[in-house]
Motif scaffolding. Structure first.
Motif, short mmCIF file in Angstrom:
data_model
loop_
_atom_site.label_atom_id
_atom_site.label_comp_id
_atom_site.label_asym_id
_atom_site.label_seq_id
_atom_site.Cartn_x
_atom_site.Cartn_y
_atom_site.Cartn_z
N ARG A 49 -13.20 -11.02 5.90
CA ARG A 49 -13.50 -9.90 5.01
C ARG A 49 -12.42 -8.83 5.08
N HIS A 50 -11.82 -8.65 6.26
CA HIS A 50 -10.80 -7.61 6.41
C HIS A 50 -9.53 -7.95 5.65
N TRP A 51 -9.12 -9.23 5.69
CA TRP A 51 -7.83 -9.60 5.10
C TRP A 51 -7.94 -10.12 3.67
N SER A 148 -0.49 -9.31 4.80
CA SER A 148 -0.29 -7.94 5.25
C SER A 148 0.63 -7.91 6.46
N HIS A 175 -6.30 -3.87 -0.12
CA HIS A 175 -7.35 -4.41 0.74
C HIS A 175 -8.52 -3.43 0.75
N THR A 176 -9.57 -3.80 1.46
CA THR A 176 -10.75 -2.94 1.49
C THR A 176 -10.48 -1.59 2.15
N ASP A 177 -9.44 -1.52 2.99
CA ASP A 177 -9.10 -0.26 3.65
C ASP A 177 -7.88 0.42 3.03
N GLY A 178 -7.48 -0.02 1.84
CA GLY A 178 -6.38 0.64 1.15
C GLY A 178 -5.22 -0.30 0.88
N HIS A 180 -1.70 -2.19 1.32
CA HIS A 180 -0.95 -2.75 2.44
C HIS A 180 0.45 -3.17 1.98
#
Length: 201
Positions: A49-51, A148, A175-178, A180
């Motif tokens: 899910r992170h990548w 990333s 990505h989900t955190d912005g 990359h």
């Protein structure tokens, strides 16, 4: 004014091939709707899910994804494989050729591996198997692979499978955190990967 690298219909005129790694331990096969539970579970894994921006919220969505990627082979826009052991058929991950451009012979590579199979050499062996087929059998000229800059494990996988680092694309993937920065790797038809194959483990 240029001739196609791969003629239209060259892939879809036959069934998606099953591939076997050089050591005979891994099989890459077409996804089946019966794999939906494994696929859904994979997309609940925090690392995947992170990548990956792609999420999967239900078994029905997993079934729809499988149907779509199998249609993608017939439409010559994507080729997706489930990676499994040859001895027991257990699914270990996914390999993909995306955004197929048959005229220029280009494709993007993607992959993920389930938690229990990480660090066992599955990813580089499966990636090398897919890339070998794409370049040597299907006739693609170039395969791109981006990850990333923070995903060091993926960088090691790409290098072991013979993908040369060509540079960094700044802020090129959301990505989900912005946003990359992404490392760009590639393999081109005719590359000598003999040295990298010594480290396929």
């Amino acid at each position: 004014m240029t001739l196609p690298t791969i003629r239209a219909g060259a892939l879809s005129s036959s069934a998606q091939p099953s591939l076997t790694s050089g050591d005979g331990e891994l099989a890459l096969r077409r996804w089946d709707v019966g794999d939906a539970a494994v696929l859904y579970t994979a997309f609940q894994d925090p690392v995947i899910r992170h990548w990956h921006a792609r999420q999967m919220s239900s078994l029905e969505e997993a079934r729809e994804w499988i149907e779509d990627v199998n249609q993608g082979w017939q439409q010559e826009r994507t080729a997706q494989w489930a990676v499994s052991r040859t001895d027991d058929g257990e699914i270990l991950g996914r390999m993909a050729l995306r955004e197929l451009n048959l005229h220029e012979g280009l494709a993007d590579c993607g992959y993920w591996i389930l938690p229990d199979a990480r660090g066992t050499g599955v990813a580089p062996r499966a990636l090398a198997t897919m890339a070998d087929w794409a370049l040597e059998t299907a006739g693609f000229h170039r395969l791109d692979l981006e990850h990333s800059v923070g995903n060091e494990a993926s960088c090691r996988v790409a290098a072991k499978a013979g993908f040369t680092v060509e540079g960094t694309r700044r802020g090129s993937a959301l990505h989900t955190d912005g946003w990359h920065d992404m490392h760009l790797h590639a393999r081109v038809q005719g590359d000598d990967c003999s040295e990298q194959r010594k480290h396929l483990s």
